[in-house]
Enzyme design. Structure first.
Site, PDB file in Angstrom:
ATOM      1  N   CYS A  13     -10.678   4.246  -5.521  1.00  0.00           N
ATOM      2  CA  CYS A  13     -11.612   4.298  -6.650  1.00  0.00           C
ATOM      3  C   CYS A  13     -11.388   3.179  -7.664  1.00  0.00           C
ATOM      4  O   CYS A  13     -12.240   2.929  -8.517  1.00  0.00           O
ATOM      5  CB  CYS A  13     -11.513   5.652  -7.352  1.00  0.00           C
ATOM      6  SG  CYS A  13     -12.030   7.048  -6.321  1.00  0.00           S
ATOM      7  N   ARG A  66      12.037   8.487   0.166  1.00  0.00           N
ATOM      8  CA  ARG A  66      11.777   9.930   0.167  1.00  0.00           C
ATOM      9  C   ARG A  66      12.186  10.601   1.471  1.00  0.00           C
ATOM     10  O   ARG A  66      12.021  11.805   1.638  1.00  0.00           O
ATOM     11  CB  ARG A  66      10.289  10.183  -0.087  1.00  0.00           C
ATOM     12  CG  ARG A  66       9.836   9.754  -1.472  1.00  0.00           C
ATOM     13  CD  ARG A  66       8.384  10.124  -1.726  1.00  0.00           C
ATOM     14  NE  ARG A  66       7.992   9.766  -3.092  1.00  0.00           N
ATOM     15  CZ  ARG A  66       6.836  10.127  -3.657  1.00  0.00           C
ATOM     16  NH1 ARG A  66       5.967  10.855  -2.975  1.00  0.00           N
ATOM     17  NH2 ARG A  66       6.565   9.759  -4.889  1.00  0.00           N
TER      18      ARG A  66
END
Length: 482
Positions: A44, A71
């Site tokens: 976007c 992670r």
């Protein structure tokens, strides 16, 4: 391990699921396959990068590959999953070098997103013609609209970018006139971006007003703003062809059923933004159930009809908050929220992906717009409602306070029950964020009368005593009661 959680696609839904899963189930393996080089980027935000409001392409990245690795997620870029065998719970993976191997899974998430549709237009191989749906295209457009001696290659500061494509577009003479084909989100935002870059912009839309899903009242306000800022609007004007040899030269539009009345506009740039299509081909021949828009049908936890196979994001359906039926609405929050919920579910904490109401906001220069729920009368009738609507214009702040501006609010309700079905809003003074009140009311199945009695905040710098949403609810409620 024999039961890894395998994710196909490393953007919003895929990495949200992998991250949540890793935190909740740290002892189980999670593997993410991404066929391209880009991961976790803000789709976007691309028009605002082209406009120049975002200075560096890296600003649009949420996670880098190294952060994903930190992670504990096994991220493999340049690995395309080309087949799924749900009977033996295994996927076939093809590397960028053409090698293939089999990967077993305990649970599988398909988060393959969507791709831009181009209608009858083929933009491949035609310089100056683009479909804006990925970061490489955003980088190419940014380079194309700059004069060759003024382009700053540091703007495309991500290693994944297609350098050859960027350099090719940067070497071309900057365009002067652009055609935007499609008056939806991408079309409106790109029209603003290119106008701010100094181009003469023409925006073509096949229906009678821009932003068709937002309703006529919003479309008219947005069209007026774009026109005032120098964008030429062509409504009821489907484009029939993009013409040119090696580089775009013109667009043809307005051809009647008998082939007459065609007009041609000379352009040296075109951006096609006529919609997207879910990427579901991976599950062809698996027996997967497809739903609205050809997207993968899922239940409240993101499960497909295939055992231990989930889907989320732009390739998957979800339940509509108003109708209770399956719907396909490819939006950013929907993807992130569903991915996170699926990651929790697979890790042992069953979490609903949540309903969707097609809540969306967009801006055109200083004009803001928002929408949520059912606005189209035919859609409301098909869902079993008797729709009644009202559009009001109210001030955004107390009239005596500087900055107050006219705000148009449309609300739609069911005549028999008074239940709120949807709403839209447009205005230049913080109008878009007010649509969240409508979205919340839709999720709560509130009636228009209940919305009218909401205790919304009031102070002159922020709102009149009666917020525009409350004014619209009061008027519509009176129409239903009357």
């Amino acid at each position: 391990m024999s039961d890894p959680f395998v994710v196909v696609g490393a953007d919003a839904a895929g990495l949200s699921a992998a991250s949540k899963f890793r935190r909740t189930a740290p002892d189980r393996e999670v593997v993410v396959f991404e066929k391209g080089r880009w991961i976790s980027y803000a789709y976007c935000g691309m028009p605002y990068f082209i406009e120049g409001l975002v200075e560096r392409m890296s600003d649009l990245l949420s996670l880098s590959p190294s952060e994903v690795d930190e992670r504990g997620i096994d991220l493999r870029r340049g690995y395309e999953v080309v087949a799924v065998d749900p009977d033996v719970k295994r996927v076939t993976v093809e590397t960028a070098d053409g090698d293939r191997f089999e990967q077993p899974y305990g649970d599988l998430l398909v988060a393959t997103g969507g791709r831009a549709t181009t209608g009858p237009f083929d933009v491949r191989g035609l310089d100056g013609a683009f479909t804006l749906h990925d970061m490489d295209t955003a980088a190419a457009i940014d380079a194309y609209v700059a004069e060759p001696d003024e382009y700053d290659p540091e703007r495309a500061d991500v290693s994944a970018v297609d350098r050859d494509r960027v350099e090719r577009n940067a070497a071309m003479a900057a365009p002067e006139t652009a055609a935007i084909i499609g008056g939806g989100y991408v079309g409106v935002e790109t029209a603003e971006a290119l106008a701010e870059r100094g181009l003469d912009v023409h925006l073509f839309h096949r229906s009678g007003h821009l932003l068709s899903d937002f309703g006529a009242a919003v479309g008219e306000r947005v069209e007026a703003e774009l026109t005032e800022r120098g964008v030429t609007i062509h409504t009821n004007a489907p484009v029939d062809s993009i013409d040119g040899n090696d580089r775009i030269e013109a667009v043809a539009f307005g051809i009647g059923d008998d082939g007459t009345d065609a007009e041609s506009l000379a352009v040296d740039m075109a951006v096609v933004g006529v919609g997207i299509r879910p990427n579901t081909e991976l599950l062809d021949d698996t027996g997967v159930a497809l739903g609205e828009g050809g997207a993968i049908s899922t239940d409240e936890h993101g499960r497909t009809n295939l055992p231990d196979v989930y889907a989320a994001g732009d390739c998957a359906t979800a339940r509509h908050a108003v109708t209770g039926e399956e719907a396909w609405m490819p939006l950013g929050l929907t993807a992130n929220r569903a991915g996170r919920a699926i990651g929790a579910t697979i890790a042992g904490d069953p979490t609903p992906v949540g309903d969707i109401a097609a809540t969306a906001v967009v801006k055109a220069f200083d004009m803001e717009a928002g929408r949520a729920g059912l606005l189209d009368e035919d859609e409301a009738l098909e869902a079993g409602f008797d729709p009644v609507r009202e559009t009001v214009t109210a001030g955004s702040r107390s009239g005596y306070y500087p900055g107050a501006a006219e705000t148009d609010v449309t609300l739609v309700a069911d005549r028999d029950t008074g239940r709120l079905l949807g709403g839209s809003i447009a205005g230049p003074d913080r109008a878009a964020v007010r649509i969240d009140t409508v979205a919340t009311a839709l999720e709560a199945d509130m009636t228009v009368g209940e919305v009218e009695r909401l205790d919304l905040a009031y102070a002159p710098p922020f709102s009149p005593v009666w917020d525009p949403i409350l004014v619209a609810a009061k008027v519509l409620n009176g129409k239903i009661d009357g």
